[in-house]
Scaffold this active site. Structure first.
Site, PDB file in Angstrom:
ATOM      1  N   ARG A 268      20.866 -16.074  -1.812  1.00 17.84           N
ATOM      2  CA  ARG A 268      20.783 -17.343  -1.082  1.00 17.84           C
ATOM      3  C   ARG A 268      21.584 -18.358  -1.883  1.00 17.84           C
ATOM      4  O   ARG A 268      21.422 -18.476  -3.093  1.00 17.84           O
ATOM      5  CB  ARG A 268      19.333 -17.774  -0.853  1.00 17.84           C
ATOM      6  CG  ARG A 268      18.546 -18.141  -2.082  1.00 17.84           C
ATOM      7  CD  ARG A 268      17.221 -18.829  -1.760  1.00 17.84           C
ATOM      8  NE  ARG A 268      16.204 -18.540  -2.757  1.00 17.84           N
ATOM      9  CZ  ARG A 268      16.063 -19.179  -3.913  1.00 17.84           C
ATOM     10  NH1 ARG A 268      16.877 -20.157  -4.236  1.00 17.84           N
ATOM     11  NH2 ARG A 268      15.113 -18.840  -4.749  1.00 17.84           N
ATOM     12  N   HIS A 272      15.224 -22.397  -2.643  1.00 15.81           N
ATOM     13  CA  HIS A 272      14.225 -21.546  -1.987  1.00 15.81           C
ATOM     14  C   HIS A 272      13.726 -22.226  -0.707  1.00 15.81           C
ATOM     15  O   HIS A 272      13.650 -21.633   0.354  1.00 15.81           O
ATOM     16  CB  HIS A 272      13.071 -21.289  -2.947  1.00 15.81           C
ATOM     17  CG  HIS A 272      11.870 -20.682  -2.291  1.00 15.81           C
ATOM     18  ND1 HIS A 272      11.835 -19.366  -1.904  1.00 15.81           N
ATOM     19  CD2 HIS A 272      10.677 -21.208  -1.936  1.00 15.81           C
ATOM     20  CE1 HIS A 272      10.658 -19.108  -1.333  1.00 15.81           C
ATOM     21  NE2 HIS A 272       9.942 -20.214  -1.342  1.00 15.81           N
ATOM     22  N   TYR A 281      16.035 -23.210 -12.637  1.00 19.69           N
ATOM     23  CA  TYR A 281      15.965 -21.810 -13.061  1.00 19.69           C
ATOM     24  C   TYR A 281      17.280 -21.049 -12.980  1.00 19.69           C
ATOM     25  O   TYR A 281      17.344 -19.880 -13.300  1.00 19.69           O
ATOM     26  CB  TYR A 281      14.871 -21.066 -12.284  1.00 19.69           C
ATOM     27  CG  TYR A 281      14.971 -21.183 -10.770  1.00 19.69           C
ATOM     28  CD1 TYR A 281      15.842 -20.365 -10.049  1.00 19.69           C
ATOM     29  CD2 TYR A 281      14.191 -22.098 -10.071  1.00 19.69           C
ATOM     30  CE1 TYR A 281      15.931 -20.462  -8.668  1.00 19.69           C
ATOM     31  CE2 TYR A 281      14.274 -22.198  -8.677  1.00 19.69           C
ATOM     32  CZ  TYR A 281      15.139 -21.383  -7.993  1.00 19.69           C
ATOM     33  OH  TYR A 281      15.224 -21.474  -6.623  1.00 19.69           O
TER      34      TYR A 281
HETATM   35  C1  LIG Z   1       0.852 -13.754  -0.751  1.00 17.39           C
HETATM   36  C2  LIG Z   1       1.779 -14.874  -1.091  1.00 17.39           C
HETATM   37  N1  LIG Z   1       1.906 -15.236  -2.383  1.00 17.39           N
HETATM   38  C3  LIG Z   1       2.707 -16.260  -2.728  1.00 17.39           C
HETATM   39  C4  LIG Z   1       3.389 -16.956  -1.776  1.00 17.39           C
HETATM   40  C5  LIG Z   1       4.248 -18.149  -2.167  1.00 17.39           C
HETATM   41  N2  LIG Z   1       5.673 -17.802  -1.996  1.00 17.39           N
HETATM   42  C6  LIG Z   1       6.334 -18.139  -0.875  1.00 17.39           C
HETATM   43  S1  LIG Z   1       7.865 -17.525  -0.852  1.00 17.39           S
HETATM   44  C7  LIG Z   1       7.695 -16.813  -2.369  1.00 17.39           C
HETATM   45  C8  LIG Z   1       8.823 -16.006  -2.934  1.00 17.39           C
HETATM   46  C9  LIG Z   1       9.199 -14.876  -2.030  1.00 17.39           C
HETATM   47  O1  LIG Z   1      10.284 -14.192  -2.539  1.00 17.39           O
HETATM   48  P1  LIG Z   1      10.985 -13.000  -1.756  1.00 17.39           P
HETATM   49  O2  LIG Z   1       9.948 -12.052  -1.237  1.00 17.39           O
HETATM   50  O3  LIG Z   1      12.008 -12.436  -2.647  1.00 17.39           O
HETATM   51  O4  LIG Z   1      11.640 -13.673  -0.472  1.00 17.39           O
HETATM   52  P2  LIG Z   1      12.670 -14.898  -0.407  1.00 17.39           P
HETATM   53  O5  LIG Z   1      11.836 -16.148  -0.404  1.00 17.39           O
HETATM   54  O6  LIG Z   1      13.591 -14.802  -1.550  1.00 17.39           O
HETATM   55  O7  LIG Z   1      13.341 -14.740   0.908  1.00 17.39           O
HETATM   56  C10 LIG Z   1       6.427 -17.082  -2.882  1.00 17.39           C
HETATM   57  C11 LIG Z   1       5.949 -16.656  -4.192  1.00 17.39           C
HETATM   58  C12 LIG Z   1       3.225 -16.553  -0.440  1.00 17.39           C
HETATM   59  N3  LIG Z   1       3.869 -17.168   0.560  1.00 17.39           N
HETATM   60  N4  LIG Z   1       2.421 -15.513  -0.121  1.00 17.39           N
END
Ligand SMILES: Cc1ncc(C[n+]2csc(CCOP(=O)(O)OP(=O)(O)O)c2C)c(N)n1
Lengths: 370, 328
Positions: A268, A272, A281
């Site tokens: 990306r 975020h 970071y």
């Molecule tokens: C169960 C859960 N834990 C924590 C979160 C908070 N959270 C939202 S997005 C994220 C990171 C997700 O990373 P990734 O799976 O790599 O997807 P990306 O956001 O990079 O598309 C986190 C920790 C959440 N939404 N759900």
């Protein structure tokens, strides 16, 4: 105890060192040069359509960031950089297929036919932003990470039980592969040999956490083998590679060949979400600059199309103007539509509203006063 | 010495104090290290204490809580951050089946004194599942302590106490109050009880119970009642939700004869029901009016454009107060 070399020589032993990163399937190079043999599997029309859609969703994404900054939308999760992964996968699905997206996959959902206005309304915090047209099998964006992969499994299971050739397609990020539900979903899919495709966009970060902190294995695709399913790693910024991998996996699933795990390696470009500050970071400026120069999916496909005489500046300009109008019109419609009324929060909680909710609804209707 | 801190800064300060004075303390969770937490509650702590003590974990709540239990079994004091309270769902097995029961099922041989911190509550224009108030789930589970501070001073003092007590603590941080205001917060160590409510205003006519982000709402409603009707409400910040400070609750209602309970969690089977039951059990003879709950509606917290209508407002609390003071 076994001596270390005794263990190493045993045919049942796998060392961690064998888990090297797999090479990724790539058809189009960053400079637009292509493997003609593989490229010939995709028609010119398909290439143009994918490019147009990638550009469309990119412009939409930028517009949303601007709207959020103007205070017209809530926190927004941008996907710029991941257009090829989302668009080239979504175009492979048939209308009856099931799609399970996350909060970052509205490019895929829009490619599938989710109206732009719905996506706007979702990020405006409007209730109808959660509604999906009757003809589409898509759930609203899944917020709790990895939990929807199991819904994909169940939907695929239903297809098998009913002898239908519907496929489930699950979108998720690299961070999701750390959750227990990821394991459970892949295991079920393997055990029951289900028509589901697990499509991971490995964008290298889960908010601030780099992929190396999610997994000691350099690859996600390789985990497929532990579940008895096929895995493939593709260059997620190469729309053609994503398209071919997804087409193959979907075709296989549709024809009784079982599940596939696809790892689309991408990035990306931005934050975020609009609430995130990526400079905390990573060296955002340098990465962004390098990525845009070397890995930009939209640019790559454009170079290919241009070299084949399928696209030029003129068409680009016209397309941008057309999309620009669409963005504005859809936005105007989104804000012209009545906003959600608080009273709507009582709808759709149960099949039939229980008495205590009726009372609470009346209370709110009367100004919320006791 | 004191400094003016908001609640996030006060929480960070508590972690800083304990990381410095107790090498058993570990801070772990998603994005708590390099990023300093999505709300910055752990800002700068990894730089100061290193990545072995302030740890970015893989994205897995069951992993975070389950492994914290193993660390706690071996003398560490893990402080796990769950990014938003509803994201604890994948880790609930570990909370309910293990953290809460470790002392009990090992007949006191082992304990799991870990702290689970999580921002909670609505009113921040968050996306879906970023606004839940789940305190009654935890208060319903024997073995867990559950607390919810409403100001920076309490937040720091209670978090320090939480890191010292020999039980697992669910430490609920009202997201809406994170940056809502500053308070004088002492430097260094101090403790605030994990079992005591605090009486915020003295009143004669009605007792008003609240916690977390509902405390300022309750205070405004009490002020309004005074202005409009010349009646005084005794506002009590419960702070500790398990155990409840029975003594403070009962003695207030014995005096006022009336009670209103405010919480933003859904009304049904919320903690208000428990407090009302306590009053019915032990103070029914003092009551001069029915007990009133003003709570979140029994619907999922709705999308943010209408979340304000889900939450108890000053007007709704005031209406509840009037209903109770006018009964007789
Ligand atoms: C169960 C859960 N834990 C924590 C979160 C908070 N959270 C939202 S997005 C994220 C990171 C997700 O990373 P990734 O799976 O790599 O997807 P990306 O956001 O990079 O598309 C986190 C920790 C959440 N939404 N759900």
């Amino acid at each position: 105890m076994l001596a270390e070399n005794e263990l190493l020589q045993h045919p049942g032993f796998t060392s961690a060192a064998e888990l090297t990163a797999l090479p990724a399937l790539r058809v189009v190079q960053p400079d637009g040069q292509a493997n003609e043999e593989l490229l010939s599997r995709v028609s010119d029309e398909e290439l143009i359509a994918m490019y147009q859609q990638m550009l469309r969703v990119r412009l939409f994404d930028r517009k949303c960031i601007a709207l959020q900054r103007q205070g017209k939308m809530g926190t927004y999760a941008p996907f710029e950089g991941q257009e090829a992964a989302q668009v080239a996968s979504a175009v492979c699905l048939a209308n009856k297929d099931w799609m399970f997206p996350t909060y970052r996959d509205h490019a895929a959902a829009m490619t599938r036919g989710l109206p732009m206005q719905t996506v706007y309304r979702y990020w405006m915090g409007q209730m109808d932003g959660f509604s999906v047209p009757d003809e589409l099998n898509i759930l609203p964006p899944c917020v709790p990470i990895a939990t929807h992969l199991l819904h994909g499994v169940g939907a695929a299971w239903a297809a098998r039980l009913r002898d239908e050739d519907t496929v489930s397609f699950c979108y998720f990020g690299d961070g999701a592969t750390s959750e227990g539900d990821f394991h459970e979903a892949l295991n079920f899919a393997g055990v029951f040999h289900l028509p589901v495709v697990f499509f991971c966009q490995n964008n290298g970060f889960a908010i601030s956490v780099p992929f190396a902190r999610q997994s000691a294995s350099p690859t996600i695709a390789k985990r497929a083998s532990a579940y008895g399913m096929d895995g493939i790693r593709v260059d997620g910024n190469d729309a053609v590679a994503v398209y071919l991998a997804c087409q193959t996996a979907i075709h296989k699933a549709r024809n009784g060949g079982g599940p596939t795990l696809i790892e689309a390696v991408t990035q990306r470009f931005g934050a975020h979400t609009t609430a995130d500050d990526p400079t905390r970071y990573r060296d955002q400026a340098a990465m962004n600059e390098e990525w845009r120069r070397e890995r930009d999916a939209v640019q790559r496909l454009r170079l290919l199309l241009t070299s084949k005489g399928l696209w030029d500046d003129n068409r680009e300009e016209q397309w941008i103007a057309k999309v620009g109008n669409e963005l504005v019109n859809a936005w105007e419609e989104a804000v012209a539509k009545p906003f959600s009324e608080p009273i709507e929060m009582f709808d759709h909680v149960y099949s039939k509203m229980p008495a205590h909710l009726e009372e609470q609804k009346k209370l709110l209707a009367g100004g919320g006063l006791a | 010495m004191t400094r003016m801190l908001n609640m996030v800064q006060a929480i960070r300060d508590a972690l800083d104090v304990k990381l410095a004075e107790d090498n058993r303390v570990l801070v772990l969770g998603e994005d708590v290290g390099v990023n300093g937490g999505v709300f910055r509650a752990t800002d700068g702590l990894q730089d100061k204490y290193g990545p072995e003590r302030v740890i970015d974990t893989p994205l897995a709540e069951s992993g975070i809580i389950g492994s914290s239990i193993g660390l706690a079994l071996n003398g560490f004091r893990p402080v796990a951050e769950i990014q938003f309270l509803a994201f604890i769902f994948p880790g609930l097995e570990q909370v309910f089946a293990h953290a809460a029961r470790m002392r009990y099922r090992t007949r006191g041989r082992f304990t799991a004194p870990l702290v689970i911190r999580a921002p909670y509550g609505a009113g921040i224009r968050g996306p879906e599942l970023h606004s839940e108030s789940l305190e009654s789930l935890f208060a319903h589970t024997p073995g867990l302590r559950v607390v919810a501070p409403s100001n920076p001073y309490d937040a720091k003092g209670m978090l320090i106490s939480a890191m010292e007590v020999d039980d697992p603590v669910i430490f609920l941080e009202p997201t809406r109050l994170y940056r809502a205001g500053t308070r004088d917060v002492p430097e260094g160590s101090y403790r605030v009880s994990l079992e005591k409510a605090e009486r915020l205003t003295e009143g004669r006519d009605v007792s008003l119970f609240a916690w977390g982000a509902m405390v300022p709402v309750a205070l405004r409603a009490a002020e309004q009642l005074e202005k409009e009707q010349g009646l005084s409400a005794e506002v009590i910040d419960l702070r500790s939700l398990m155990p409840l400070d029975k003594e403070t609750i009962l003695s207030s209602v014995e005096k006022t004869g009336r009670a209103v309970i405010v919480h933003e969690a859904h009304q049904t089977a919320g903690l208000g029901a428990e407090i009302a039951a306590l009053l019915a059990d032990e103070a029914v003879w003092c009551l001069r009016a029915p007990i009133k709950r003003v709570a979140g509606f029994d619907v999922p917290v709705p999308p943010f454009s209408v979340e304000d209508a889900y939450l108890p407002t000053t007007e709704r609390v005031l209406a509840g107060l009037k209903e109770v003071v006018m009964a007789e």
